[in-house]
Design a protein around this motif. Sequence first.
Motif, mmCIF file in Angstrom:
data_model
loop_
_atom_site.group_PDB
_atom_site.id
_atom_site.type_symbol
_atom_site.label_atom_id
_atom_site.label_comp_id
_atom_site.label_asym_id
_atom_site.label_seq_id
_atom_site.Cartn_x
_atom_site.Cartn_y
_atom_site.Cartn_z
ATOM 1 N N LYS A 118 1.096 -1.081 0.000
ATOM 2 C CA LYS A 118 0.049 0.281 0.190
ATOM 3 C C LYS A 118 0.923 0.603 0.007
ATOM 4 O O LYS A 118 1.840 1.196 0.572
ATOM 5 C CB LYS A 118 -1.077 -0.577 1.392
ATOM 6 N N ASP A 119 0.578 2.240 -0.724
ATOM 7 C CA ASP A 119 0.784 3.733 -0.702
ATOM 8 C C ASP A 119 0.297 4.716 0.238
ATOM 9 O O ASP A 119 0.291 5.246 0.101
ATOM 10 C CB ASP A 119 0.823 4.091 -1.758
ATOM 11 N N TYR A 120 0.966 4.057 1.386
ATOM 12 C CA TYR A 120 0.764 4.722 2.752
ATOM 13 C C TYR A 120 1.262 4.640 4.357
ATOM 14 O O TYR A 120 1.303 3.364 3.507
ATOM 15 C CB TYR A 120 -0.821 5.086 2.980
ATOM 16 N N VAL A 121 1.097 5.144 5.374
ATOM 17 C CA VAL A 121 1.726 4.988 6.123
ATOM 18 C C VAL A 121 0.904 5.562 7.325
ATOM 19 O O VAL A 121 0.367 6.689 7.607
ATOM 20 C CB VAL A 121 3.329 5.482 6.717
ATOM 21 N N VAL A 122 1.340 5.348 8.448
ATOM 22 C CA VAL A 122 -0.158 5.621 9.500
ATOM 23 C C VAL A 122 1.133 6.003 10.609
ATOM 24 O O VAL A 122 1.391 4.753 11.228
ATOM 25 C CB VAL A 122 -0.924 4.322 9.844
ATOM 26 N N TRP A 123 0.714 7.098 11.739
ATOM 27 C CA TRP A 123 1.289 6.850 12.670
ATOM 28 C C TRP A 123 0.531 7.186 13.787
ATOM 29 O O TRP A 123 -1.441 8.079 13.525
ATOM 30 C CB TRP A 123 1.733 8.139 12.503
ATOM 31 N N THR A 124 0.008 6.309 14.809
ATOM 32 C CA THR A 124 -1.652 6.984 15.640
ATOM 33 C C THR A 124 -0.793 7.513 17.049
ATOM 34 O O THR A 124 -0.270 6.173 17.513
ATOM 35 C CB THR A 124 -1.506 5.722 16.180
ATOM 36 N N GLY A 125 -1.350 7.454 17.811
ATOM 37 C CA GLY A 125 -1.343 6.875 19.721
ATOM 38 C C GLY A 125 -0.610 8.866 20.144
ATOM 39 O O GLY A 125 0.261 8.341 20.224
#
Length: 157
Positions: free
Chosen positions: A45-52
Amino acid sequence: MKKILPAIMAMMIAMGINTANGQLNAGSDAPIDITGDQFEAFRDKDYVVWTGDVQVVQGEAILTAPRLTIFGVESGNLQRINAEGGIRYTNGAEAISSRDAVYSADDETVIFTGDVVVVQGEQVLTGGRLVYYTQTGQLNFTSAGADRVRGIFITED
């Protein structure tokens, strides 16, 4: 990861709106420091996710959000950055808060939605939706609901 940094910088610079004259604040050459409780990069997939409790810091500029998603990372073609769940941006002199913010490279905008508050010194603007056009400096603040756009401007006299 190097492809992510220009995207984050673009969003932070775009969010540094100077409401007095509709101009961008000067960018910074300072390093960008991103922290969060979790980082996810997806192989196909062509995305990254930062959470918290995500925090993006560059010099005095700080962007906080529960979730930050960056699209177009692998292709090197930044498409969009979503900051979700109650965002706050400050550069020491100005602050913007809203429920969500989306930077779109295609239309060169940052759109803030949900209880938008822009503070510059004693000046305050509130509304439901703010569209900032990064290339022209144009602002479009709308009520996006029952409440109206409100501005409080303190004169020096």
